[in-house]
Motif scaffolding. Structure first.
Motif, PDB file in Angstrom:
ATOM      1  N   ASP A  47       1.229  -0.928  -0.182  1.00 32.98           N
ATOM      2  CA  ASP A  47       0.241  -0.105   0.018  1.00 32.98           C
ATOM      3  C   ASP A  47       0.829   1.003   0.260  1.00 32.98           C
ATOM      4  N   VAL A  48       0.647   2.205  -0.622  1.00 37.09           N
ATOM      5  CA  VAL A  48       1.764   3.247  -1.147  1.00 37.09           C
ATOM      6  C   VAL A  48       0.129   4.429  -0.826  1.00 37.09           C
ATOM      7  N   ARG A  49       1.177   5.978   0.283  1.00 36.31           N
ATOM      8  CA  ARG A  49       0.039   6.664  -0.264  1.00 36.31           C
ATOM      9  C   ARG A  49       1.431   7.927   0.005  1.00 36.31           C
ATOM     10  N   VAL A  50       1.008   8.630  -1.271  1.00 39.27           N
ATOM     11  CA  VAL A  50       1.466  10.283  -1.523  1.00 39.27           C
ATOM     12  C   VAL A  50       0.962  10.923  -1.238  1.00 39.27           C
ATOM     13  N   TRP A  51       1.330  12.418  -0.735  1.00 39.85           N
ATOM     14  CA  TRP A  51       1.544  13.853  -0.507  1.00 39.85           C
ATOM     15  C   TRP A  51       2.214  14.772  -1.270  1.00 39.85           C
ATOM     16  N   ARG A  52       1.608  16.178  -1.588  1.00 46.27           N
ATOM     17  CA  ARG A  52       2.107  16.867  -2.376  1.00 46.27           C
ATOM     18  C   ARG A  52       3.704  17.573  -1.317  1.00 46.27           C
ATOM     19  N   ALA A  53       4.314  17.648  -1.705  1.00 50.54           N
ATOM     20  CA  ALA A  53       5.667  17.866  -0.673  1.00 50.54           C
ATOM     21  C   ALA A  53       6.205  18.750  -1.412  1.00 50.54           C
ATOM     22  N   ASP A  54       7.681  19.876  -0.993  1.00 50.81           N
ATOM     23  CA  ASP A  54       8.995  20.361  -1.620  1.00 50.81           C
ATOM     24  C   ASP A  54       9.940  19.187  -2.575  1.00 50.81           C
ATOM     25  N   GLU A  55       9.873  18.177  -1.902  1.00 44.23           N
ATOM     26  CA  GLU A  55      11.192  16.994  -2.212  1.00 44.23           C
ATOM     27  C   GLU A  55      10.628  16.042  -2.303  1.00 44.23           C
ATOM     28  N   ILE A  56      11.552  15.158  -2.675  1.00 43.98           N
ATOM     29  CA  ILE A  56      10.857  13.798  -2.931  1.00 43.98           C
ATOM     30  C   ILE A  56      10.940  13.236  -1.786  1.00 43.98           C
ATOM     31  N   THR A  59       9.422   6.831   3.454  1.00 41.46           N
ATOM     32  CA  THR A  59       9.186   6.448   4.837  1.00 41.46           C
ATOM     33  C   THR A  59       8.759   5.213   4.254  1.00 41.46           C
ATOM     34  N   PHE A  60       8.704   3.780   5.098  1.00 43.88           N
ATOM     35  CA  PHE A  60       8.542   2.374   5.522  1.00 43.88           C
ATOM     36  C   PHE A  60       7.313   2.514   6.733  1.00 43.88           C
ATOM     37  N   THR A  61       5.396   1.829   6.201  1.00 42.99           N
ATOM     38  CA  THR A  61       5.240   1.229   7.968  1.00 42.99           C
ATOM     39  C   THR A  61       4.913   0.041   7.355  1.00 42.99           C
ATOM     40  N   GLY A  62       4.573  -0.893   8.218  1.00 38.60           N
ATOM     41  CA  GLY A  62       4.098  -1.903   8.398  1.00 38.60           C
ATOM     42  C   GLY A  62       5.035  -3.052   8.930  1.00 38.60           C
ATOM     43  N   PRO A  63       4.561  -4.454   8.597  1.00 38.55           N
ATOM     44  CA  PRO A  63       4.798  -5.415   9.863  1.00 38.55           C
ATOM     45  C   PRO A  63       6.400  -5.673   8.686  1.00 38.55           C
ATOM     46  N   GLN A  91       7.682  20.241 -11.060  1.00 36.62           N
ATOM     47  CA  GLN A  91       8.779  20.550 -10.266  1.00 36.62           C
ATOM     48  C   GLN A  91       8.283  20.891  -9.396  1.00 36.62           C
ATOM     49  N   GLY A  92       7.493  20.348  -8.247  1.00 35.41           N
ATOM     50  CA  GLY A  92       6.866  19.746  -6.895  1.00 35.41           C
ATOM     51  C   GLY A  92       8.049  18.378  -6.423  1.00 35.41           C
ATOM     52  N   GLY A  93       7.545  18.549  -5.683  1.00 38.59           N
ATOM     53  CA  GLY A  93       8.154  16.984  -4.735  1.00 38.59           C
ATOM     54  C   GLY A  93       6.829  15.731  -4.638  1.00 38.59           C
ATOM     55  N   VAL A  94       7.091  15.004  -3.556  1.00 38.60           N
ATOM     56  CA  VAL A  94       6.374  13.969  -2.986  1.00 38.60           C
ATOM     57  C   VAL A  94       6.924  13.241  -2.010  1.00 38.60           C
ATOM     58  N   ARG A  95       5.552  12.896  -0.905  1.00 39.16           N
ATOM     59  CA  ARG A  95       5.763  12.519   0.317  1.00 39.16           C
ATOM     60  C   ARG A  95       6.127  10.454  -0.213  1.00 39.16           C
ATOM     61  N   ILE A  96       6.609  10.026  -0.273  1.00 41.49           N
ATOM     62  CA  ILE A  96       5.648   8.983  -0.031  1.00 41.49           C
ATOM     63  C   ILE A  96       6.147   7.966   0.416  1.00 41.49           C
ATOM     64  N   GLU A  97       4.733   6.994   1.285  1.00 39.53           N
ATOM     65  CA  GLU A  97       5.046   5.888   2.499  1.00 39.53           C
ATOM     66  C   GLU A  97       4.124   4.765   2.462  1.00 39.53           C
ATOM     67  N   ILE A  98       5.250   3.977   2.133  1.00 41.14           N
ATOM     68  CA  ILE A  98       5.481   2.513   1.883  1.00 41.14           C
ATOM     69  C   ILE A  98       4.887   1.530   2.935  1.00 41.14           C
ATOM     70  N   GLU A  99       3.541   1.399   3.054  1.00 37.65           N
ATOM     71  CA  GLU A  99       2.854  -0.052   4.202  1.00 37.65           C
ATOM     72  C   GLU A  99       3.264  -1.304   3.399  1.00 37.65           C
ATOM     73  N   LYS A 100       5.213  -1.798   3.984  1.00 36.77           N
ATOM     74  CA  LYS A 100       5.076  -2.909   2.865  1.00 36.77           C
ATOM     75  C   LYS A 100       5.344  -4.796   4.109  1.00 36.77           C
ATOM     76  N   ASN A 101       4.503  -5.206   3.306  1.00 40.00           N
ATOM     77  CA  ASN A 101       3.384  -6.416   3.202  1.00 40.00           C
ATOM     78  C   ASN A 101       4.560  -7.489   2.411  1.00 40.00           C
ATOM     79  N   VAL A 102       4.879  -7.283   1.155  1.00 48.85           N
ATOM     80  CA  VAL A 102       5.411  -8.363   0.456  1.00 48.85           C
ATOM     81  C   VAL A 102       7.091  -8.556   0.905  1.00 48.85           C
ATOM     82  N   PRO A 103       7.708  -9.601   1.309  1.00 45.71           N
ATOM     83  CA  PRO A 103       8.723  -9.845   1.745  1.00 45.71           C
ATOM     84  C   PRO A 103       9.088  -9.266   0.745  1.00 45.71           C
ATOM     85  N   ILE A 104      11.152  -8.799   1.607  1.00 44.17           N
ATOM     86  CA  ILE A 104      11.622  -8.231   0.764  1.00 44.17           C
ATOM     87  C   ILE A 104      12.978  -9.393   0.703  1.00 44.17           C
TER      88      ILE A 104
END
Length: 312
Positions: A47-56, A59-63, A91-104
């Motif tokens: 699951d990925v959530r993104v918000w507008r931001a000044d730069e890219i 961060t990660f969450t999840g189990p 020109q702007g950025g994005v704040r990305i938050e990944i809820e990680k559930n699939v094994p690395i």
């Protein structure tokens, strides 16, 4: 008012995958192998959530412990965001938050799912209006498995795995995944395959340059027949993965002894996927594997590829 104007994120979701078949060609002069694979998207999601931001930023969450993952442009999701920004002239950025559930590094394409979900999320966040074809072009720039994470379903992958053709798959297949506690490096498994083939050159048929998918496997998918599918599951990377991580052999034996129709290492491993006859059999198999202190997850397939989720 839109979700973005209210400060809410764009939420996208992309699936992990199992390889029902993975035939690996002989190593080429460039050091790469052509493959023929059948991907199936399963209901274990990033699951990925993104918000507008000044730069890219990322961060990660999840189990899953993601402390060892980079969060700069070495990360495929950050590169995906930058590709969309460049393609859309943002020109702007994005704040990305990944809820990680699939094994690395588990052979399930978790990083590819992150990238596919980020492509779709940034396209929506910035109202870029990129066509599906353009998104697939960007996906192919990021990695061989990313186009499939974008499309989902069931598909044949040729070449490096990114030349996709959808496959008709009837009904629903029930899988139980044994999720790894460790990791396997995909390049290391491919290197071990080359060594394995040299080591057993007198016993193995020579590797073909361009492998193909059997008609029997495709027929099993069209029929929605798990028993027929089980008879045609195969992975050329399974033997080298087991050589690098010998406990995989014990997991495979346990799952098949506990009622699975068949089991195989998914992709380059070390995730092991067991095909069950039906939902009840999958529940029983999950219980048996969990009782053996394994991390077992029950999933179904095929499922959709990367898409925007409705606001919560």
């Amino acid at each position: 008012m839109t979700a973005v104007s209210l400060g809410l994120p764009i939420h996208t979701r992309a699936p992990g995958k199992v390889n029902l078949y993975l035939g690996v060609g002989a190593v080429g002069d460039d050091g790469y192998h052509d493959v023929a694979t059948v991907y199936q998207a399963v209901s274990l999601y990033e699951d990925v959530r993104v918000w507008r931001a000044d730069e890219i930023s990322l961060t990660f969450t999840g189990p899953i412990d993601c402390s060892g993952l980079p969060t700069d442009d070495r990360n495929i999701a950050v590169r995906a965001a930058q590709l969309v920004a460049d393609a859309a002239g943002v020109q702007g950025g994005v704040r990305i938050e990944i809820e990680k559930n699939v094994p690395i590094a588990g052979g399930m394409g978790g990083g590819s799912a992150d990238a596919a979900a980020t492509l779709v999320a940034c396209d929506a966040l910035w109202n870029a209006g990129l066509s599906r074809e353009r998104l697939h072009e960007l996906a192919a720039e990021l990695g061989a498995d990313v186009p499939f994470a974008l499309s989902g379903g069931t598909a044949i992958g040729l070449g490096r795995g990114d030349e996709l053709s959808p496959v008709l798959s009837r009904g629903r297949f029930e899988w139980v995944l044994v999720l790894p506690r460790g990791e396997l490096s995909t390049p290391a498994v491919y290197r071990e395959l080359d060594v394995h083939r040299e080591r057993h050159a007198g016993e193995l048929a020579p590797a073909v340059e361009h492998p193909s998918v059997s008609n029997e496997l495709l027929q099993a998918l069209r029929a929605g027949d798990p028993t027929m599918l089980a008879e045609n599951l195969a992975n050329d990377l399974q033997a080298p993965a087991i050589h690098l991580s010998d406990e995989l052999a014990d997991v495979l034996e346990l799952g098949e002894r506990s009622g699975a129709l068949a089991g195989l290492v998914s992709g380059s491993g070390p995730t092991v996927a067991f095909l069950a006859e039906d939902r009840e059999s999958a529940i029983d198999l999950q219980i048996a594997l969990s009782a053996a202190q394994l991390r077992a997850a029950r999933v179904s397939a095929p499922v959709h590829g990367a898409r925007v989720m409705p606001p919560a």
